[in-house]
Scaffold this motif. Structure first.
Motif, PDB file in Angstrom:
ATOM      1  N   VAL A 154       0.872  -1.173   0.000  1.00 28.65           N
ATOM      2  CA  VAL A 154       0.000   0.000   0.000  1.00 28.65           C
ATOM      3  C   VAL A 154       0.909   1.223   0.000  1.00 28.65           C
ATOM      4  O   VAL A 154       1.927   1.252   0.694  1.00 28.65           O
ATOM      5  N   LYS A 155       0.590   2.193  -0.850  1.00 28.86           N
ATOM      6  CA  LYS A 155       1.380   3.413  -0.961  1.00 28.86           C
ATOM      7  C   LYS A 155       0.476   4.604  -0.687  1.00 28.86           C
ATOM      8  O   LYS A 155      -0.681   4.623  -1.113  1.00 28.86           O
ATOM      9  N   PHE A 156       1.035   5.587   0.008  1.00 25.96           N
ATOM     10  CA  PHE A 156       0.249   6.771   0.334  1.00 25.96           C
ATOM     11  C   PHE A 156       1.163   7.900   0.766  1.00 25.96           C
ATOM     12  O   PHE A 156       2.361   7.698   1.024  1.00 25.96           O
ATOM     13  N   LYS A 157       0.577   9.091   0.865  1.00 25.15           N
ATOM     14  CA  LYS A 157       1.298  10.250   1.365  1.00 25.15           C
ATOM     15  C   LYS A 157       0.644  10.645   2.679  1.00 25.15           C
ATOM     16  O   LYS A 157      -0.586  10.763   2.766  1.00 25.15           O
ATOM     17  N   TYR A 158       1.464  10.836   3.700  1.00 23.77           N
ATOM     18  CA  TYR A 158       0.967  11.180   5.035  1.00 23.77           C
ATOM     19  C   TYR A 158       1.923  12.198   5.651  1.00 23.77           C
ATOM     20  O   TYR A 158       3.136  11.961   5.682  1.00 23.77           O
ATOM     21  N   ASN A 159       1.395  13.311   6.102  1.00 24.35           N
ATOM     22  CA  ASN A 159       2.218  14.390   6.665  1.00 24.35           C
ATOM     23  C   ASN A 159       3.395  14.749   5.758  1.00 24.35           C
ATOM     24  O   ASN A 159       4.543  14.841   6.191  1.00 24.35           O
ATOM     25  N   LYS A 160       3.113  14.908   4.481  1.00 24.08           N
ATOM     26  CA  LYS A 160       4.070  15.334   3.462  1.00 24.08           C
ATOM     27  C   LYS A 160       5.181  14.314   3.183  1.00 24.08           C
ATOM     28  O   LYS A 160       6.194  14.643   2.568  1.00 24.08           O
ATOM     29  N   GLN A 161       4.993  13.080   3.616  1.00 20.20           N
ATOM     30  CA  GLN A 161       5.993  12.042   3.348  1.00 20.20           C
ATOM     31  C   GLN A 161       5.347  10.899   2.571  1.00 20.20           C
ATOM     32  O   GLN A 161       4.195  10.550   2.807  1.00 20.20           O
ATOM     33  N   HIS A 162       6.129  10.311   1.662  1.00 22.00           N
ATOM     34  CA  HIS A 162       5.657   9.191   0.852  1.00 22.00           C
ATOM     35  C   HIS A 162       6.015   7.877   1.542  1.00 22.00           C
ATOM     36  O   HIS A 162       7.184   7.606   1.804  1.00 22.00           O
ATOM     37  N   TYR A 163       4.981   7.075   1.797  1.00 16.17           N
ATOM     38  CA  TYR A 163       5.133   5.798   2.484  1.00 16.17           C
ATOM     39  C   TYR A 163       4.837   4.645   1.538  1.00 16.17           C
ATOM     40  O   TYR A 163       4.000   4.752   0.646  1.00 16.17           O
ATOM     41  N   SER A 164       5.490   3.529   1.817  1.00 12.65           N
ATOM     42  CA  SER A 164       5.214   2.267   1.151  1.00 12.65           C
ATOM     43  C   SER A 164       5.224   1.212   2.255  1.00 12.65           C
ATOM     44  O   SER A 164       6.224   1.085   2.976  1.00 12.65           O
ATOM     45  N   VAL A 165       4.130   0.474   2.392  1.00 13.45           N
ATOM     46  CA  VAL A 165       4.019  -0.534   3.445  1.00 13.45           C
ATOM     47  C   VAL A 165       3.763  -1.874   2.757  1.00 13.45           C
ATOM     48  O   VAL A 165       2.779  -2.030   2.041  1.00 13.45           O
ATOM     49  N   GLU A 166       4.677  -2.827   2.978  1.00  7.96           N
ATOM     50  CA  GLU A 166       4.609  -4.107   2.270  1.00  7.96           C
ATOM     51  C   GLU A 166       4.210  -5.242   3.211  1.00  7.96           C
ATOM     52  O   GLU A 166       4.669  -5.306   4.351  1.00  7.96           O
ATOM     53  N   PHE A 167       3.369  -6.137   2.680  1.00  6.72           N
ATOM     54  CA  PHE A 167       2.866  -7.289   3.427  1.00  6.72           C
ATOM     55  C   PHE A 167       3.086  -8.561   2.624  1.00  6.72           C
ATOM     56  O   PHE A 167       3.131  -8.537   1.397  1.00  6.72           O
ATOM     57  N   ASP A 168       3.141  -9.693   3.330  1.00  5.03           N
ATOM     58  CA  ASP A 168       3.179 -10.973   2.626  1.00  5.03           C
ATOM     59  C   ASP A 168       1.773 -11.322   2.161  1.00  5.03           C
ATOM     60  O   ASP A 168       0.823 -10.556   2.368  1.00  5.03           O
ATOM     61  N   THR A 169       1.597 -12.470   1.554  1.00  2.00           N
ATOM     62  CA  THR A 169       0.304 -12.837   0.969  1.00  2.00           C
ATOM     63  C   THR A 169      -0.784 -13.094   2.020  1.00  2.00           C
ATOM     64  O   THR A 169      -1.968 -13.027   1.714  1.00  2.00           O
ATOM     65  N   ILE A 170      -0.374 -13.344   3.261  1.00  2.00           N
ATOM     66  CA  ILE A 170      -1.341 -13.566   4.343  1.00  2.00           C
ATOM     67  C   ILE A 170      -1.768 -12.248   4.969  1.00  2.00           C
ATOM     68  O   ILE A 170      -2.859 -12.137   5.518  1.00  2.00           O
ATOM     69  N   GLY A 171      -0.909 -11.236   4.865  1.00  2.53           N
ATOM     70  CA  GLY A 171      -1.198  -9.939   5.459  1.00  2.53           C
ATOM     71  C   GLY A 171      -0.267  -9.588   6.606  1.00  2.53           C
ATOM     72  O   GLY A 171      -0.528  -8.640   7.352  1.00  2.53           O
ATOM     73  N   ASN A 172       0.839 -10.325   6.752  1.00  3.48           N
ATOM     74  CA  ASN A 172       1.838 -10.004   7.781  1.00  3.48           C
ATOM     75  C   ASN A 172       2.759  -8.908   7.258  1.00  3.48           C
ATOM     76  O   ASN A 172       3.222  -8.965   6.121  1.00  3.48           O
ATOM     77  N   LEU A 173       3.031  -7.929   8.110  1.00  7.61           N
ATOM     78  CA  LEU A 173       3.891  -6.809   7.738  1.00  7.61           C
ATOM     79  C   LEU A 173       5.307  -7.284   7.422  1.00  7.61           C
ATOM     80  O   LEU A 173       5.900  -8.039   8.189  1.00  7.61           O
ATOM     81  N   GLU A 174       5.840  -6.829   6.288  1.00 10.34           N
ATOM     82  CA  GLU A 174       7.233  -7.113   5.937  1.00 10.34           C
ATOM     83  C   GLU A 174       8.117  -5.912   6.248  1.00 10.34           C
ATOM     84  O   GLU A 174       9.130  -6.040   6.901  1.00 10.34           O
ATOM     85  N   ASP A 175       7.729  -4.734   5.743  1.00  6.63           N
ATOM     86  CA  ASP A 175       8.499  -3.530   6.052  1.00  6.63           C
ATOM     87  C   ASP A 175       7.697  -2.277   5.741  1.00  6.63           C
ATOM     88  O   ASP A 175       6.677  -2.332   5.063  1.00  6.63           O
ATOM     89  N   ILE A 176       8.194  -1.170   6.266  1.00  7.78           N
ATOM     90  CA  ILE A 176       7.657   0.158   5.983  1.00  7.78           C
ATOM     91  C   ILE A 176       8.812   0.973   5.435  1.00  7.78           C
ATOM     92  O   ILE A 176       9.910   0.953   5.998  1.00  7.78           O
ATOM     93  N   GLU A 177       8.574   1.693   4.343  1.00  7.58           N
ATOM     94  CA  GLU A 177       9.614   2.527   3.757  1.00  7.58           C
ATOM     95  C   GLU A 177       9.092   3.947   3.594  1.00  7.58           C
ATOM     96  O   GLU A 177       7.922   4.151   3.256  1.00  7.58           O
ATOM     97  N   ILE A 178       9.978   4.904   3.851  1.00  7.94           N
ATOM     98  CA  ILE A 178       9.656   6.318   3.687  1.00  7.94           C
ATOM     99  C   ILE A 178      10.699   6.917   2.756  1.00  7.94           C
ATOM    100  O   ILE A 178      11.902   6.767   2.979  1.00  7.94           O
TER     101      ILE A 178
END
Length: 191
Positions: A65-89
């Motif tokens: 999932v990608k989005f902009k929040y408080n003027k920063q670009h985020y990318s949040v990645e999950f595995d196929t089950i929905g477990n968090l893999e990482d967050i990138e800014i």
């Protein structure tokens, strides 16, 4: 013994020359793993450009999932089950602490004739006792907290090659891994 050494050298060679050949496809929120999709229900009115993706990289599949929040670009990645893999800014070069940037620059100077940073991200991996949802909220509220890695997409030049590479460094700027970014991965890698 001889075959063990040959196998080991082949493995090392392969691990350092992996290729990033991601294919990203925008999907509807309903096609995203439900548990991970629910993490964004409470913040969907606070973010801009909330977009859901399915990503394949060879045999590996994931959701992002990608989005902009408080003027920063985020990318949040999950595995196929929905477990968090990482967050990138996405960050700028000037946002990297000087000593860390010095360490990163030493790697580029030593290994390449020229390098141009195209995209820099700080990466967070949940190594805490927080749940995935708690960790995501924590990073959204405190994006300047300690992160685990830097991921840099750079255009590099050596005597033999001119290519796009994704390089990963730890929080101190120590090189960890590198892989070639293919032209198919290039466009979506830049957001």
């Amino acid at each position: 013994m001889r075959y063990s050494i040959i196998f080991f050298l082949m493995f090392i060679s392969f691990s350092f020359s992996q290729t990033k050949n991601e294919k990203e496809e925008r999907i509807k929120p309903s096609e995203f793993p439900e548990i991970a999709q629910n993490y964004f229900n409470t913040i969907s009115d606070k973010v801009k450009y909330l977009k859901f993706y399915k990503e394949t990289d060879g045999m590996k599949k994931s959701y992002e999932v990608k989005f902009k929040y408080n003027k920063q670009h985020y990318s949040v990645e999950f595995d196929t089950i929905g477990n968090l893999e990482d967050i990138e800014i996405v960050i700028r070069e000037k946002d990297i602490p000087k000593i860390v940037l010095h360490n990163i620059s030493k790697h580029f100077d030593k290994n390449f004739e020229k390098a141009r940073f195209i995209k820099i991200q700080k990466q967070f991996i949940n190594t805490t006792q927080k749940t995935d949802k708690q960790f995501i909220d924590y990073i959204l509220n405190k994006p300047n907290n300690k992160h685990t890695h830097f991921e840099i997409i750079a255009e590099i030049k050596t005597k033999k090659h001119h290519q796009l590479r994704e390089l990963t460094f730890d929080k101190d700027g120590t090189f960890e891994k590198s892989r070639i970014v293919t032209s198919a991965s290039y466009e979506h890698a830049l957001y």
